[in-house]
Design an enzyme around this catalytic site. Sequence first.
Site, short mmCIF file in Angstrom:
data_model
loop_
_atom_site.label_atom_id
_atom_site.label_comp_id
_atom_site.label_asym_id
_atom_site.label_seq_id
_atom_site.Cartn_x
_atom_site.Cartn_y
_atom_site.Cartn_z
CE1 TYR A 1 -4.06 1.88 0.97
CE2 TYR A 1 -2.90 3.10 2.26
CZ TYR A 1 -3.88 3.11 1.80
OH TYR A 1 -4.92 3.97 2.04
CE1 TYR B 1 -4.12 3.92 10.22
CE2 TYR B 1 -2.88 5.91 10.10
CZ TYR B 1 -3.02 4.44 9.96
OH TYR B 1 -1.78 3.74 9.85
CB ILE B 2 -10.51 8.95 6.97
CG1 ILE B 2 -9.48 9.80 6.49
CG2 ILE B 2 -11.98 9.90 6.73
CD1 ILE B 2 -9.22 11.24 7.13
N1 CAA Z 1 4.22 -1.39 14.65
C1 CAA Z 1 5.06 -2.05 15.03
N2 CAA Z 1 4.39 -3.72 15.20
C2 CAA Z 1 3.10 -4.07 14.89
C3 CAA Z 1 2.32 -2.89 14.25
C4 CAA Z 1 2.81 -1.68 14.27
N3 CAA Z 1 2.19 -0.78 13.69
N4 CAA Z 1 1.32 -3.62 14.12
C5 CAA Z 1 1.36 -4.77 14.43
N5 CAA Z 1 2.58 -5.05 15.17
C6 CAA Z 1 3.07 -6.21 15.53
C7 CAA Z 1 2.24 -6.99 16.82
O1 CAA Z 1 2.38 -6.04 17.85
C8 CAA Z 1 2.91 -8.28 16.65
O2 CAA Z 1 4.00 -8.29 17.25
P1 CAA Z 1 4.41 -9.49 18.21
O3 CAA Z 1 4.51 -10.81 17.15
O4 CAA Z 1 5.67 -9.14 18.98
O5 CAA Z 1 3.11 -9.81 19.12
C9 CAA Z 1 2.91 -8.47 15.30
O6 CAA Z 1 3.25 -7.33 14.62
C10 CAA Z 1 1.83 -9.18 14.41
O7 CAA Z 1 2.41 -10.33 14.01
P2 CAA Z 1 1.45 -11.17 13.20
O8 CAA Z 1 2.22 -12.33 12.51
O9 CAA Z 1 0.40 -11.81 14.30
O10 CAA Z 1 0.58 -10.25 12.24
P3 CAA Z 1 -0.44 -10.59 11.41
O11 CAA Z 1 -0.17 -11.79 10.23
O12 CAA Z 1 -1.62 -11.20 12.17
O13 CAA Z 1 -0.80 -9.36 10.77
C11 CAA Z 1 -1.42 -7.04 11.14
C12 CAA Z 1 -1.28 -8.36 11.77
C13 CAA Z 1 -2.08 -7.23 9.57
C14 CAA Z 1 -0.21 -6.40 11.10
C15 CAA Z 1 -2.40 -6.13 11.88
O14 CAA Z 1 -2.00 -5.92 13.13
C16 CAA Z 1 -2.77 -4.96 11.30
O15 CAA Z 1 -3.58 -4.77 10.71
N6 CAA Z 1 -1.98 -3.67 11.58
C17 CAA Z 1 -2.68 -2.32 11.32
C18 CAA Z 1 -1.70 -2.12 9.83
C19 CAA Z 1 -2.19 -0.57 9.48
O16 CAA Z 1 -2.17 0.34 10.17
N7 CAA Z 1 -2.90 -0.68 8.38
C20 CAA Z 1 -3.48 0.66 7.73
C21 CAA Z 1 -4.91 0.57 7.44
S1 CAA Z 1 -5.69 2.05 7.16
C22 CAA Z 1 -5.21 2.52 5.82
O17 CAA Z 1 -4.43 2.08 4.99
C23 CAA Z 1 -5.66 4.03 5.38
C24 CAA Z 1 -5.06 4.74 5.47
O18 CAA Z 1 -4.54 5.05 3.98
C25 CAA Z 1 -4.35 5.47 6.30
#
Ligand code: CAA
Length: 240
Positions: free
Chosen positions: A147, A179-180
């Site tokens: 993305y 973030y909206i």
């Molecule tokens: N920073 C640092 N670490 C993060 C993190 C972040 N932002 N988000 C997740 N993690 C870490 C978790 O704490 C976890 O760590 P541990 O293993 O030490 O506990 C690890 O990443 C997650 O590992 P997983 O293997 O369990 O991950 P997953 O395959 O289940 O994926 C994810 C989870 C997809 C990353 C989920 O946490 C997620 O959706 N995070 C949000 C991502 C995000 O912010 N996306 C933005 C969407 S909004 C948008 O895109 C619109 C826009 O334009 C602003």
Amino acid sequence: MGRVAIVTGGTRGIGAAIAKALKAEGHTVAATYGGNDEAAKAFTDETGIPTYKWDTGDYDACKAGIEKVESEHGPVEILINNAGITRDAPFHKMTPDQWNQVIGTNLTGVFNMTHNVWNGMRDRGFGRIVTISSINGQKGQFAQANYAAAKAGDIGFTKSLAQEGAKKGITVNVVAPGYINTDMMSTIPDKVMESIVGGIPVGRLGEPEEIARCVSFLCGDDAGFITGSTISANGGQYMT
Ligand code: CAA
């Protein structure tokens, strides 16, 4: 002056707010969508704005769709590249399919749409193109290599086309939302969401109408000196 506008992904979320704002400014608006027929119908029932279904990742579909809109409403003078998807995954788990889907919609889709309105805008000596990028294209984001790459690409694309369009009366700009408050947020785990909101100085998510306000400003006939710009609307979360 009322003009013909296309808003991609214009039936929900940020796109719907943009479509409504442009209509309120007196423009004739066509809203495209990719798959959610129910939402599109509800949107037209509410707003009277016609909707058109095609995949912006498909060049030929964009060409045919734009031709249909132009045959019904006239030449497209305003294009809002808003359609976007997420397929978040940490990079070690990201699949080629997740990469290709996001690049296909969020970057190639912007090429496909813009390429099919560009020559008409050049010939007529007027155009307004606004692409919705993201804070995450500016700063990068954990689990969003796909993305962020696409959204950063949209900014480079815009800066290049701004130079090409300048002498032809076409402005090309980016709005980069933070973030909206939309459906896209629903995939973010609650705990992650809490920490995101905690990092927004304004202390809340943005509203779609706050992004639409930036877009309608850039689309004004009196905005002709603003091109190649990125307006960040992110509550102070990231300042470039
Ligand atoms: N920073 C640092 N670490 C993060 C993190 C972040 N932002 N988000 C997740 N993690 C870490 C978790 O704490 C976890 O760590 P541990 O293993 O030490 O506990 C690890 O990443 C997650 O590992 P997983 O293997 O369990 O991950 P997953 O395959 O289940 O994926 C994810 C989870 C997809 C990353 C989920 O946490 C997620 O959706 N995070 C949000 C991502 C995000 O912010 N996306 C933005 C969407 S909004 C948008 O895109 C619109 C826009 O334009 C602003």
